[in-house]
Design a protein around this motif. Sequence first.
Motif, PDB file in Angstrom:
ATOM      1  N   LYS A  36       0.815  -1.220   0.000  1.00  0.00           N
ATOM      2  CA  LYS A  36       0.000   0.000   0.000  1.00  0.00           C
ATOM      3  C   LYS A  36       0.848   1.270   0.000  1.00  0.00           C
ATOM      4  O   LYS A  36       0.348   2.344  -0.292  1.00  0.00           O
ATOM      5  CB  LYS A  36      -0.905   0.035   1.238  1.00  0.00           C
ATOM      6  CG  LYS A  36      -2.037  -0.955   1.215  1.00  0.00           C
ATOM      7  CD  LYS A  36      -2.879  -0.792   2.462  1.00  0.00           C
ATOM      8  CE  LYS A  36      -4.100  -1.669   2.440  1.00  0.00           C
ATOM      9  NZ  LYS A  36      -4.969  -1.440   3.606  1.00  0.00           N
ATOM     10  N   SER A  47       3.153   3.816  -1.394  1.00  0.00           N
ATOM     11  CA  SER A  47       3.574   4.208  -2.734  1.00  0.00           C
ATOM     12  C   SER A  47       4.737   5.204  -2.727  1.00  0.00           C
ATOM     13  O   SER A  47       5.293   5.489  -3.780  1.00  0.00           O
ATOM     14  CB  SER A  47       2.392   4.796  -3.505  1.00  0.00           C
ATOM     15  OG  SER A  47       1.902   5.939  -2.825  1.00  0.00           O
ATOM     16  N   ASP A  50       8.274   5.944  -2.629  1.00  0.00           N
ATOM     17  CA  ASP A  50       9.472   5.123  -2.791  1.00  0.00           C
ATOM     18  C   ASP A  50      10.519   5.360  -1.716  1.00  0.00           C
ATOM     19  O   ASP A  50      11.145   4.417  -1.246  1.00  0.00           O
ATOM     20  CB  ASP A  50      10.094   5.344  -4.169  1.00  0.00           C
ATOM     21  CG  ASP A  50       9.246   4.751  -5.286  1.00  0.00           C
ATOM     22  OD1 ASP A  50       8.431   3.855  -5.004  1.00  0.00           O
ATOM     23  OD2 ASP A  50       9.408   5.191  -6.435  1.00  0.00           O
TER      24      ASP A  50
END
Length: 83
Positions: free
Chosen positions: A34, A36, A38
């Motif tokens: 879940k 996102s 990075d």
Amino acid sequence: VLRIRMMYLIILNMLPSIGVSPEKSDTTMEIIKKTSCDDVLEELYPFTQVYNQVRYGEERPDNTALEDAQKRFDKTLELIGRK
């Protein structure tokens, strides 16, 4: 062991601020999926692996693992705070 578990709980409580809403039924890997962001993921994934070893593998972290987890925890909080 308690320290690692407390750090993970703090991270879970902060994740909604970056749009990640962990459900009580989510596994640690579902929470990773879940995420996102990075840069957060880069620190969170290795921390989660230590957490999994402690929580589910019932391993006691040695000093090296504990120091690494602390650094990744600190960096994860810093990155979440920037978002």
